[in-house]
Design a protein around this motif. Structure first.
Motif, short mmCIF file in Angstrom:
data_model
loop_
_atom_site.label_atom_id
_atom_site.label_comp_id
_atom_site.label_asym_id
_atom_site.label_seq_id
_atom_site.Cartn_x
_atom_site.Cartn_y
_atom_site.Cartn_z
N ARG A 1 0.81 -1.22 0.00
CA ARG A 1 0.00 0.00 0.00
C ARG A 1 0.85 1.27 0.00
NH1 ARG A 1 -4.93 -0.18 -0.17
NH2 ARG A 1 -6.21 -1.94 0.35
N GLN A 2 2.17 1.11 0.00
CA GLN A 2 3.05 2.27 -0.02
C GLN A 2 4.01 2.13 -1.20
OE1 GLN A 2 4.90 2.38 3.81
NE2 GLN A 2 2.99 2.79 4.86
N TYR A 3 4.35 3.25 -1.82
CA TYR A 3 5.24 3.24 -2.97
C TYR A 3 6.12 4.48 -2.95
CZ TYR A 3 1.71 6.38 -4.98
OH TYR A 3 0.83 7.41 -5.22
N GLY B 1 9.40 11.34 -4.14
CA GLY B 1 8.20 11.31 -3.34
C GLY B 1 7.80 9.92 -2.90
N GLU B 2 6.73 9.88 -2.14
CA GLU B 2 6.15 8.63 -1.67
C GLU B 2 4.65 8.73 -1.76
OE1 GLU B 2 6.55 7.81 2.50
OE2 GLU B 2 6.25 9.91 3.05
N GLY B 3 4.00 7.57 -1.84
CA GLY B 3 2.55 7.53 -1.88
C GLY B 3 2.01 6.45 -1.00
N TRP B 4 0.79 6.68 -0.54
CA TRP B 4 0.07 5.68 0.24
C TRP B 4 -1.27 5.43 -0.44
CZ3 TRP B 4 0.19 6.23 6.27
CH2 TRP B 4 1.50 6.19 6.72
N ILE B 5 -1.67 4.18 -0.45
CA ILE B 5 -2.94 3.80 -1.05
C ILE B 5 -3.90 3.41 0.08
CG2 ILE B 5 -4.10 2.20 -2.60
CD1 ILE B 5 -1.29 2.00 -4.01
N ALA B 6 -4.94 4.20 0.26
CA ALA B 6 -5.96 3.95 1.28
C ALA B 6 -7.19 3.35 0.58
CB ALA B 6 -6.31 5.26 1.99
N GLU C 1 -10.15 4.47 0.00
CA GLU C 1 -10.92 5.36 -0.87
C GLU C 1 -10.10 6.48 -1.50
OE1 GLU C 1 -14.40 6.78 1.13
OE2 GLU C 1 -14.99 4.76 1.74
N SER C 2 -8.80 6.53 -1.21
CA SER C 2 -7.98 7.60 -1.77
C SER C 2 -6.53 7.16 -1.94
CB SER C 2 -8.05 8.86 -0.89
OG SER C 2 -7.55 8.57 0.39
N ILE C 3 -5.81 7.93 -2.73
CA ILE C 3 -4.37 7.77 -2.92
C ILE C 3 -3.75 9.10 -2.53
CG2 ILE C 3 -2.53 7.35 -4.58
CD1 ILE C 3 -4.63 5.80 -6.28
N VAL C 4 -2.75 9.07 -1.67
CA VAL C 4 -2.11 10.29 -1.18
C VAL C 4 -0.64 10.25 -1.56
CG1 VAL C 4 -1.50 11.61 0.87
CG2 VAL C 4 -3.72 10.49 0.75
N GLN C 5 -0.13 11.36 -2.10
CA GLN C 5 1.27 11.47 -2.48
C GLN C 5 1.88 12.70 -1.82
OE1 GLN C 5 1.57 9.50 -6.85
NE2 GLN C 5 1.47 11.69 -6.82
N ARG C 6 3.12 12.56 -1.40
CA ARG C 6 3.91 13.67 -0.87
C ARG C 6 5.21 13.68 -1.64
NH1 ARG C 6 8.07 13.89 2.58
NH2 ARG C 6 8.40 15.80 3.72
N GLY D 1 5.31 19.22 -2.08
CA GLY D 1 3.91 19.18 -2.49
C GLY D 1 3.18 18.01 -1.87
N PHE D 2 1.86 18.06 -2.01
CA PHE D 2 0.99 17.06 -1.42
C PHE D 2 -0.23 16.91 -2.33
CE2 PHE D 2 -0.04 14.67 2.32
CZ PHE D 2 -1.43 14.63 2.36
N GLU D 3 -0.62 15.67 -2.63
CA GLU D 3 -1.78 15.42 -3.49
C GLU D 3 -2.66 14.35 -2.87
OE1 GLU D 3 0.48 16.16 -7.74
OE2 GLU D 3 0.06 14.09 -7.12
#
Length: 147
Positions: free
Chosen positions: A70-72, A86-91, A93-98, A110-112
């Motif tokens: 769930r993390q990349y 950057g890194e991302g997490w997969i939840a 209902e959402s995908i979050v990237q920093r 940045g943050f998405e």
């Protein structure tokens, strides 16, 4: 509902607003192409500002996500910011990237967040910071295009 954005190859369009400090919202449109090869993904995005003289923005991602994780992590070439990591997490209902800009004196980052509405639609909100201050943000709807 399983994620379709980023986790599957595909073509997406985006449309919404771009905002900068003390400025009015600007219409932004764009396209994203996601491709996979084994545990590696590439993603290319181009943002265009049709009612403005702003320069287009391009992003070229390369990242790794192991099956079942769930993390990349990713690296990104950004035509205005330069080299980015950057890194991302997969939840559920959402995908979050920093992400953060490498070797940047302004300490930009940045943050998405991409919130899944349906298999074919996501709502994305993103921000760019310089140090502790917001410098810009974007809110768009992503729509998957038929193959």
């Amino acid at each position: 509902m399983a994620h379709t954005f980023l986790l599957e190859s595909g073509r997406w369009t985006l449309q919404g607003n771009w905002l900068e400090r003390n400025g009015m919202p600007i219409i932004v449109k764009g396209k994203t192409l996601v491709a996979w090869r084994e545990n590696w993904f590439t993603m290319v995005t181009q943002l265009m500002f049709p009612d403005s003289d702003r320069e287009n923005i391009t992003f070229q991602y390369r990242g790794r996500l192991d099956f079942g994780e769930r993390q990349y992590t990713f690296v990104l070439q950004h035509n205005l910011l330069g080299r980015v990591e950057g890194e991302g997490w997969i939840a559920p209902e959402s995908i979050v990237q920093r992400y953060w800009v490498l070797g940047d004196r302004q300490r930009r980052s940045g943050f998405e967040t991409m919130h899944q509405i349906s298999d074919n639609q996501y709502y994305m909100s993103s921000s760019i910071l310089a140090g502790h201050y917001l410098t810009s943000m974007m809110e768009v709807t992503l729509e998957r295009q038929p193959e």
